[in-house]
Design an enzyme around this catalytic site. Structure first.
Site: not given
Ligand SMILES: *Cc1c(COP(=O)(O)O)cnc(C)c1O
Length: 461
Positions: A75, A127-128, A218, A261, A385, A452
């Protein structure tokens, strides 16, 4: 052996395969109809080549899989946490690490410890999830990306760059005290995987230092960004991707990271900071949302796979093959006169659906239509998109009509071969040849949030 051409190939060989189900045109027509012509509603097993996203869909190496077996599922104080911390220090240079279940978990913690109600958070295109967490913490996002980013045909080599004049205006208007940090994405996902130049980052550091404003990265696709700097920016051609990655981080104060990613894992992320006090606040808050600060919602084995993946992700040969494959597909499209966003970005190809299907009005959902047609033709799954993703204006109830109406073909890392890329390009060409016969779609079900994902359609005519 006529032209002296020297081909390149992937720096790996395949040890295990996942068999795919082959479908007939009749089966695909039935599947996409049942899915309401929405590729998000298809069953994965009915898909032949899945280009829905590059998030969490990459292939791990044998070393990463071996790392899973080395999971220390204690843990607290798991060995794997310390491996991950070492990797973050070694490759990125940040002092303090907080693991999170994925990128948005880190965005939540960062936003809560840095942003006060009424604050302004500039960024290079939103970014969303990033923007949503900034807003939930009481901040307002302001876009300060260069104008070229919004033009699908502009050939600027660093379309992710920050417009420093725009940023200075924002600072002048609101005052530096209202700006806790600027959020810099490398590469910029929503602009089509477009990079930021090292020169731009250096200038940004000088400007923000003058005003005492922090830079938060980011860094989800930082190795891809570093590769573009190596290839395109004067003075960096002889530098390794790894050294460029570390230099990018050195101009910043902290970062959020989605391991799904660049880092070649199926799940994971982190928040990294240099400021000890902010780190302490964040490491207290992570206990509320994710888990203890030495696992942050991840199993020990997940942290191990991510630590190994980070090291693999900054390899020059790896990155050359990764981006090389995306560029190969893009060039096959251009040879066939398919209208795509240029320059070709890091993680996928974006088809301009307005140019592909010029006879359709935007309200006939050209990108949604094209995504459905690509699935029917060869079982290739892509993502809309455009107008469907843009949603409606909350006040007026009208659709937003975004300038860019795109179909995204995102390439998972180390998953598909060059032959798959040929099949994709040929399928797009086949659909392009019969584009005049393609009628649009009508939306017959519209959910309230992020439509979407779950909207349903029927074919017109
Ligand atoms: C995917 C992504 C995120 C968010 O990451 P998650 O692991 O999906 O929560 C943030 N910024 C960018 C540019 C991304 O492509």
């Amino acid at each position: 052996m006529a032209n002296g051409k020297r081909s390149w190939a992937e720096p790996f060989k395949i040890k295990m395969v996942e068999l795919l189900k082959m479908t007939t045109p009749a089966q695909r027509a039935k599947a996409i109809k049942e899915a309401g012509y929405n590729t998000f509603l298809l069953k994965s097993e009915d898909v032949y080549i899945d280009l829905l996203t590059d998030s969490g869909t990459s292939a791990m190496s044998d070393v990463q899989w071996a790392g899973l077996m080395m999971g220390d599922e204690a843990y607290a104080g798991s060995k794997n946490f310390y491996h991950l911390e070492d990797a973050v220090k070694k490759y990125y240079g940040y002092k303090y690490l907080i693991p999170t279940h994925q990128g948005r978990g880190a965005e939540n913690i960062l936003s809560q410890v840095m942003i006060k109600k009424g604050d302004i958070v500039p960024g290079n295109m939103y970014f969303t999830t990033t923007r949503l967490h900034q807003e939930l913490a009481g901040g307002t996002f302001v876009d300060v990306i260069i104008d070229e980013a919004h033009d699908s045909q502009n050939m600027h080599p660093f379309k992710g760059n920050i417009d420093l004049d725009k940023l200075e205006k924002v600072i002048k208007k609101h005052g530096a005290a209202k700006i806790p940090y600027i959020c810099v994405a490398v590469t910029v996902n929503l602009a089509g995987g477009q990079p930021v130049s090292m020169g731009n980052l250096k200038e940004l550091r000088a400007l923000t230092n003058k005003h005492g404003i922090k830079i938060m990265l980011d860094m989800t696709r930082i190795a891809e960004n570093a590769y573009f700097i190596q290839q395109r920016e004067k003075g960096y051609a002889r530098r390794s991707v790894a050294s460029l990655v570390k230099e990018i981080c050195s101009y910043t104060d902290g970062a959020t990271f989605s391991g799904k990613k660049d880092a070649l894992v199926n799940i994971g992320g982190f928040l990294a900071l240099n400021d000890k006090q902010k780190y302490e606040e964040a490491s207290n808050l992570v206990v509320v949302y994710e888990g203890l600060h030495t696992y942050g919602g991840l199993a020990g084995r997940d942290m191990e796979a991510m630590a190994i993946g980070i090291g693999e992700s900054v390899g020059d040969e790896h990155m050359k093959a990764r981006i090389g494959q995306v560029i190969y597909l893009g060039e096959e499209m251009l040879k066939r006169n398919i209208p795509i966003v240029q320059p070709i970005g890091g993680h996928g190809i974006f088809i301009d659906a307005k140019q592909f299907l010029p006879h359709l009005k935007q309200i006939q959902f050209p990108a949604q239509t094209l995504a459905a047609e690509l699935y029917e033709d060869a079982g290739i799954r892509t993502m809309e998109r455009g107008i469907v993703s843009a949603g409606r204006n909350a006040k007026t109830g009208d659709h937003y009509y975004p300038k860019l109406e795109l179909v995204r073909l995102t390439i998972p890392r180390r998953v598909y071969t060059q032959a798959h890329m040929d099949v994709i390009a040929e399928s797009v060409e086949r659909v392009y040849e019969r584009r005049n016969k393609i009628k649009g779609l009508d939306m017959i079900f519209e959910p309230q949030y992020l439509r979407f994902f779950q909207a349903k359609f029927k074919k017109l005519g």
